[in-house]
Scaffold this motif. Sequence first.
Motif, PDB file in Angstrom:
ATOM      1  N   GLN A 115       0.826  -1.203   0.000  1.00  0.00           N
ATOM      2  CA  GLN A 115       0.000   0.000   0.000  1.00  0.00           C
ATOM      3  C   GLN A 115       0.866   1.260   0.000  1.00  0.00           C
ATOM      4  O   GLN A 115       0.549   2.250  -0.668  1.00  0.00           O
ATOM      5  N   LYS A 116       1.954   1.197   0.722  1.00  0.00           N
ATOM      6  CA  LYS A 116       2.839   2.360   0.861  1.00  0.00           C
ATOM      7  C   LYS A 116       3.688   2.594  -0.382  1.00  0.00           C
ATOM      8  O   LYS A 116       3.838   3.741  -0.836  1.00  0.00           O
ATOM      9  N   LEU A 117       4.235   1.501  -0.940  1.00  0.00           N
ATOM     10  CA  LEU A 117       5.197   1.620  -2.037  1.00  0.00           C
ATOM     11  C   LEU A 117       4.551   1.523  -3.419  1.00  0.00           C
ATOM     12  O   LEU A 117       5.147   1.952  -4.408  1.00  0.00           O
ATOM     13  N   GLY A 118       3.376   0.903  -3.485  1.00  0.00           N
ATOM     14  CA  GLY A 118       2.735   0.729  -4.776  1.00  0.00           C
ATOM     15  C   GLY A 118       3.393  -0.316  -5.641  1.00  0.00           C
ATOM     16  O   GLY A 118       3.227  -0.324  -6.866  1.00  0.00           O
ATOM     17  N   ARG A 119       4.128  -1.227  -5.018  1.00  0.00           N
ATOM     18  CA  ARG A 119       4.817  -2.308  -5.726  1.00  0.00           C
ATOM     19  C   ARG A 119       5.094  -3.438  -4.751  1.00  0.00           C
ATOM     20  O   ARG A 119       4.846  -3.303  -3.550  1.00  0.00           O
ATOM     21  N   ALA A 120       5.607  -4.546  -5.284  1.00  0.00           N
ATOM     22  CA  ALA A 120       5.973  -5.664  -4.422  1.00  0.00           C
ATOM     23  C   ALA A 120       7.219  -5.293  -3.622  1.00  0.00           C
ATOM     24  O   ALA A 120       8.247  -4.937  -4.204  1.00  0.00           O
TER      25      ALA A 120
END
Length: 240
Positions: free
Chosen positions: A109-114
Amino acid sequence: MMTMYTAKGRLDANALLKQYSPLVRRLAHQMIAKLPANVELDDLIQVGMIGLSDALTRFDSAHGVQFETFATQRIRGAMLDELRGNDWMSRGDRRQQRSIESAVHKLEQKLGRAPQESEIAAEMGMSLSEYQDLLGKVRGTQLVYLEDMTGDEGDDDYLDRHVADDEANPLAMLQDRRMREALVEAIKNLPEREQYVMSMYYEHDMNLKEIAAVLKVTESRVCQLHSQSIARLRSKLRAW
């Protein structure tokens, strides 16, 4: 094809044990993939062979059920009974599995990626080596069933929900098809190496040793990658 009957028309127990021993191994391999590292494959196979022997003594063709179908139920039942009778996964291990999933979800949610392994470790307040050790410890939890998304933390029926065969339940089969569609999409978003692990393990039925040879890493590293993939997928599918 090996004959199932003796000259007197009775089931040939020795022939059937030999013929269906691969079925026991296949069921054990399927089940072990959903269980933590402290469960031994050989133990499941041994118990499964007892279930097969039990099927031989109880099978009645007059009931209109194929022997393989009947034997599969007995083998699975024997394995599940054995797992229920042992402390196969502690509540602490389950909490740790959920803590990994929670960290993965927060970072996504924070990084927008794995998130990378080092980032997950930092989120959990661990060193990278500590986190990787934890991945090895919680190896092989099942992906997600719809019961997981109810928010119910009760574990009394954990084995039935995560390991038992759902084929006899039409609603479960429908739910499973919907889940598979979401799962396919989630796998596409895994890091490339983890996609390889999941494909080799589940699509091509390769064992850890074979996957390790392909990726040129240790078996324990494959185990870690598998556990991390499962945590990512569970995080995605819980939000589905």
